[in-house]
Design a protein around this motif. Structure first.
Motif, PDB file in Angstrom:
ATOM      1  N   VAL A  81       0.829  -1.202   0.000  1.00 56.99           N
ATOM      2  CA  VAL A  81       0.000   0.000   0.000  1.00 56.99           C
ATOM      3  C   VAL A  81       0.866   1.256   0.000  1.00 56.99           C
ATOM      4  O   VAL A  81       0.453   2.292  -0.515  1.00 56.99           O
ATOM      5  CB  VAL A  81      -0.993  -0.021   1.189  1.00 56.99           C
ATOM      6  CG1 VAL A  81      -1.829   1.245   1.241  1.00 56.99           C
ATOM      7  CG2 VAL A  81      -1.892  -1.237   1.083  1.00 56.99           C
ATOM      8  N   ARG A  82       2.076   1.193   0.538  1.00 56.69           N
ATOM      9  CA  ARG A  82       2.976   2.364   0.522  1.00 56.69           C
ATOM     10  C   ARG A  82       3.354   2.746  -0.905  1.00 56.69           C
ATOM     11  O   ARG A  82       3.622   3.912  -1.178  1.00 56.69           O
ATOM     12  CB  ARG A  82       4.236   2.091   1.336  1.00 56.69           C
ATOM     13  CG  ARG A  82       3.991   2.011   2.830  1.00 56.69           C
ATOM     14  CD  ARG A  82       5.299   1.931   3.588  1.00 56.69           C
ATOM     15  NE  ARG A  82       6.284   1.061   2.988  1.00 56.69           N
ATOM     16  CZ  ARG A  82       6.554  -0.178   3.368  1.00 56.69           C
ATOM     17  NH1 ARG A  82       5.898  -0.707   4.372  1.00 56.69           N
ATOM     18  NH2 ARG A  82       7.478  -0.890   2.766  1.00 56.69           N
ATOM     19  N   LYS A  83       3.383   1.800  -1.819  1.00 58.73           N
ATOM     20  CA  LYS A  83       3.728   2.082  -3.213  1.00 58.73           C
ATOM     21  C   LYS A  83       2.489   2.225  -4.097  1.00 58.73           C
ATOM     22  O   LYS A  83       2.605   2.501  -5.282  1.00 58.73           O
ATOM     23  CB  LYS A  83       4.624   0.964  -3.761  1.00 58.73           C
ATOM     24  CG  LYS A  83       5.985   0.912  -3.103  1.00 58.73           C
ATOM     25  CD  LYS A  83       6.758  -0.312  -3.516  1.00 58.73           C
ATOM     26  CE  LYS A  83       7.526  -0.093  -4.772  1.00 58.73           C
ATOM     27  NZ  LYS A  83       8.371  -1.254  -5.132  1.00 58.73           N
ATOM     28  N   CYS A  86      -3.530   6.413  -5.998  1.00 61.33           N
ATOM     29  CA  CYS A  86      -4.810   6.608  -6.665  1.00 61.33           C
ATOM     30  C   CYS A  86      -4.779   7.977  -7.329  1.00 61.33           C
ATOM     31  O   CYS A  86      -4.365   8.959  -6.717  1.00 61.33           O
ATOM     32  CB  CYS A  86      -5.937   6.542  -5.648  1.00 61.33           C
ATOM     33  SG  CYS A  86      -7.541   6.916  -6.359  1.00 61.33           S
ATOM     34  N   MET A  87      -5.215   8.034  -8.593  1.00 61.23           N
ATOM     35  CA  MET A  87      -5.264   9.297  -9.307  1.00 61.23           C
ATOM     36  C   MET A  87      -6.533   9.358 -10.146  1.00 61.23           C
ATOM     37  O   MET A  87      -6.897   8.387 -10.801  1.00 61.23           O
ATOM     38  CB  MET A  87      -4.046   9.457 -10.217  1.00 61.23           C
ATOM     39  CG  MET A  87      -3.985  10.820 -10.885  1.00 61.23           C
ATOM     40  SD  MET A  87      -2.537  11.039 -11.914  1.00 61.23           S
ATOM     41  CE  MET A  87      -2.968  10.053 -13.329  1.00 61.23           C
ATOM     42  N   PHE A 105      -9.801   5.324  -0.968  1.00 59.51           N
ATOM     43  CA  PHE A 105      -9.826   3.894  -1.234  1.00 59.51           C
ATOM     44  C   PHE A 105      -8.920   3.226  -0.202  1.00 59.51           C
ATOM     45  O   PHE A 105      -8.006   3.843   0.325  1.00 59.51           O
ATOM     46  CB  PHE A 105      -9.284   3.577  -2.638  1.00 59.51           C
ATOM     47  CG  PHE A 105     -10.148   4.113  -3.739  1.00 59.51           C
ATOM     48  CD1 PHE A 105     -11.353   3.503  -4.040  1.00 59.51           C
ATOM     49  CD2 PHE A 105      -9.754   5.212  -4.471  1.00 59.51           C
ATOM     50  CE1 PHE A 105     -12.158   3.995  -5.062  1.00 59.51           C
ATOM     51  CE2 PHE A 105     -10.541   5.707  -5.492  1.00 59.51           C
ATOM     52  CZ  PHE A 105     -11.747   5.095  -5.785  1.00 59.51           C
ATOM     53  N   SER A 106      -9.168   1.948   0.038  1.00 62.87           N
ATOM     54  CA  SER A 106      -8.303   1.223   0.964  1.00 62.87           C
ATOM     55  C   SER A 106      -8.175  -0.228   0.526  1.00 62.87           C
ATOM     56  O   SER A 106      -9.041  -0.762  -0.165  1.00 62.87           O
ATOM     57  CB  SER A 106      -8.848   1.298   2.393  1.00 62.87           C
ATOM     58  OG  SER A 106     -10.095   0.652   2.483  1.00 62.87           O
ATOM     59  N   ILE A 111      -5.306   2.856   3.986  1.00 61.77           N
ATOM     60  CA  ILE A 111      -5.728   3.890   3.037  1.00 61.77           C
ATOM     61  C   ILE A 111      -4.699   4.046   1.926  1.00 61.77           C
ATOM     62  O   ILE A 111      -3.491   4.061   2.159  1.00 61.77           O
ATOM     63  CB  ILE A 111      -5.939   5.231   3.761  1.00 61.77           C
ATOM     64  CG1 ILE A 111      -7.154   5.113   4.693  1.00 61.77           C
ATOM     65  CG2 ILE A 111      -6.145   6.369   2.769  1.00 61.77           C
ATOM     66  CD1 ILE A 111      -7.416   6.346   5.523  1.00 61.77           C
ATOM     67  N   ILE A 112      -5.197   4.157   0.687  1.00 60.98           N
ATOM     68  CA  ILE A 112      -4.364   4.371  -0.492  1.00 60.98           C
ATOM     69  C   ILE A 112      -4.196   5.878  -0.693  1.00 60.98           C
ATOM     70  O   ILE A 112      -5.178   6.622  -0.702  1.00 60.98           O
ATOM     71  CB  ILE A 112      -5.000   3.731  -1.740  1.00 60.98           C
ATOM     72  CG1 ILE A 112      -5.149   2.218  -1.547  1.00 60.98           C
ATOM     73  CG2 ILE A 112      -4.193   4.058  -2.988  1.00 60.98           C
ATOM     74  CD1 ILE A 112      -5.964   1.538  -2.626  1.00 60.98           C
TER      75      ILE A 112
END
Length: 148
Positions: A81-83, A86-87, A105-106, A111-112
Motif C-alpha cells: 500500500v505504501r507504493k 490513486c489518481m 480507497f483502501s 488507506i491508499i
C-alpha cells in the motif's frame, strides 16, 4: 522479508509474474468494469509487478480493488500500500465532471494515497491529462497484446 518471488531485473521475471497472476488479470478484465481507452474497454494494465486499475467511477475502482484484494489472498500475494497510488483523470468535457474530491480507497483497511501525478513505467501521468490522451492510447495498444 520476501519468502518467494521472481528475481528483480530478471529477464523472465515479468513473464513469470504475469503467468502467476493470470487468474487476477482474467477476473479483472472479465468484470466489465473499466474505461474505453483507444476504443477498447480496459480495466487493468499489468507489467512485471505493476498493476494499474481503470474505471470511470469511484464505485468501479472500489469493486476492482476488492477483486484485487480477494485474488491476492487466494494467490498468497501482498499489495504494498505504501507504493500504491490513486489518481483521478479529468474528463474532456468539464460538464461531465461529477465531483472534485472522492472518498479514500483502501486495501485491507490501509488507506491508499491520492496523488495528482505519478511515474509509471518511465512516464509521468498527471490528473491534468484528459480521458482521450495519446499516452492512454499508447498504453491501450501496448497492453491489449496480452492474452489470458
Amino acid at each position: 522479508m520476501i519468502g518467494n518471488g521472481t528475481k528483480q531485473g530478471g529477464l523472465l521475471s515479468p513473464y513469470l509474474f504475469s503467468r502467476y497472476i493470470q487468474l487476477l488479470l482474467h477476473k479483472l478484465s472479465a468484470s466489465k468494469i473499466g474505461c474505453h481507452v483507444g476504443g477498447m474497454p480496459l480495466s487493468v494494465f499489468a507489467y512485471a509487478d505493476d498493476v494499474v486499475l481503470l474505471s470511470p467511477s469511484w464505485h468501479g475502482v472500489q469493486d476492482l480493488i476488492m477483486m484485487l484484494s480477494e485474488c491476492s489472498k487466494y494467490l498468497d500475494l501482498i499489495c504494498n500500500v505504501r507504493k500504491t497510488k490513486c489518481m483521478v483523470v479529468n474528463p474532456v468535457s468539464v460538464d461531465k465532471l461529477v465531483r472534485r474530491t472522492f472518498p479514500y480507497f483502501s486495501i485491507d483497511s490501509q488507506i491508499i494515497e491520492s496523488v495528482t501525478e505519478f511515474k509509471y513505467l518511465g512516464h509521468i501521468l498527471s490528473e491534468k491529462m484528459h480521458d482521450d490522451c495519446e499516452e492512454c492510447n499508447i498504453y491501450a495498444r501496448t497492453n491489449n497484446s496480452t492474452t489470458f
